[in-house]
Design an enzyme around this catalytic site. Structure first.
Site, PDB file in Angstrom:
ATOM      1  N   CYS A 223       0.059   1.765  -5.464  1.00  0.00           N
ATOM      2  CA  CYS A 223      -0.880   2.706  -6.087  1.00  0.00           C
ATOM      3  C   CYS A 223      -0.239   4.081  -6.242  1.00  0.00           C
ATOM      4  O   CYS A 223       0.688   4.438  -5.524  1.00  0.00           O
ATOM      5  CB  CYS A 223      -2.150   2.809  -5.248  1.00  0.00           C
ATOM      6  SG  CYS A 223      -3.081   1.279  -5.197  1.00  0.00           S
TER       7      CYS A 223
ATOM      8  N   HIS B 267       0.834  -1.203   0.000  1.00  0.00           N
ATOM      9  CA  HIS B 267       0.000   0.000   0.000  1.00  0.00           C
ATOM     10  C   HIS B 267       0.868   1.253   0.000  1.00  0.00           C
ATOM     11  O   HIS B 267       1.868   1.333   0.702  1.00  0.00           O
ATOM     12  CB  HIS B 267      -0.915   0.018   1.220  1.00  0.00           C
ATOM     13  CG  HIS B 267      -2.041  -0.959   1.141  1.00  0.00           C
ATOM     14  ND1 HIS B 267      -2.935  -0.980   0.098  1.00  0.00           N
ATOM     15  CD2 HIS B 267      -2.416  -1.944   1.997  1.00  0.00           C
ATOM     16  CE1 HIS B 267      -3.828  -1.939   0.308  1.00  0.00           C
ATOM     17  NE2 HIS B 267      -3.527  -2.550   1.445  1.00  0.00           N
TER      18      HIS B 267
END
Length: 190
Positions: free
Chosen positions: A170, A112
């Protein structure tokens, strides 16, 4: 009723912020716990990751398998087998079907952007990455980075021709919500 609306909005905002802070603290705690498990697995070859022999290295999903070190940003991150949401809450996920060092293939690690890979945007070509597993320590050098659309699956080829380390997260890093792109880091073995 109108005079209570501002109070309701403030309370709702505080609850929202409190929940966000709790999530960050909880994930940070899980990552630290998993890092301890990974360090134990590296020290104890007879532990849950089986032996220090590469042929015996068969991790189970959700299991801490090793450590990803990124010296430039002073990061020591646990590597977990799997990339499900639960796995990524514990650390850097090893993509199912991708290879491990010394298997002559594509090694795919995901994390993440707002937890384990928060500072990966600071990394540049030539920076070092190190993967520590029960059967050895392996060094890589970043040779390129790339930004792709979130739906672009061409990065993960699972090729078995040459060893390469790929980190995915991301992008943009400061985006709130589901980010529309992916940041890819390619590393070659040194």
């Amino acid at each position: 009723m109108k005079k209570y609306l501002p109070i309701f909005i403030i309370i709702a905002g505080l609850v929202f912020i409190g929940y966000g802070v709790w999530e960050v603290v909880d994930i940070s705690h899980k990552t630290e716990q998993t890092l301890d498990e990974a360090k134990l697995a590296l020290k104890s070859p007879s532990g849950k990751n089986k032996g220090s022999d590469k042929e015996e290295f068969k991790p189970k999903f959700g299991e801490a398998v090793g450590i990803l070190e990124i010296p430039k940003i002073n990061a020591e991150l646990p590597i977990v087998e799997g990339t499900d949401a639960d796995d990524l809450e514990k650390g850097v996920g090893h993509y199912k079907g991708s290879y491990y060092p010394d298997e002559n293939g594509q090694i795919v690690l995901s994390g993440h952007r707002d937890t384990v890979f928060r500072r990966t945007g600071e990394l540049k070509k030539g920076d070092q990455l190190k993967v520590k597993l029960p059967y050895g320590s392996f060094s890589y050098e970043i040779d390129k980075t790339k930004i792709v659309d979130q739906a672009d699956t061409s990065i993960i080829t699972l090729q078995h021709n040459k060893e390469e380390l790929i980190l995915t997260t991301c992008y943009p890093f400061s985006y709130i919500g589901n980010a529309p792109k992916r940041y890819i880091i390619y590393g070659k073995r040194i």
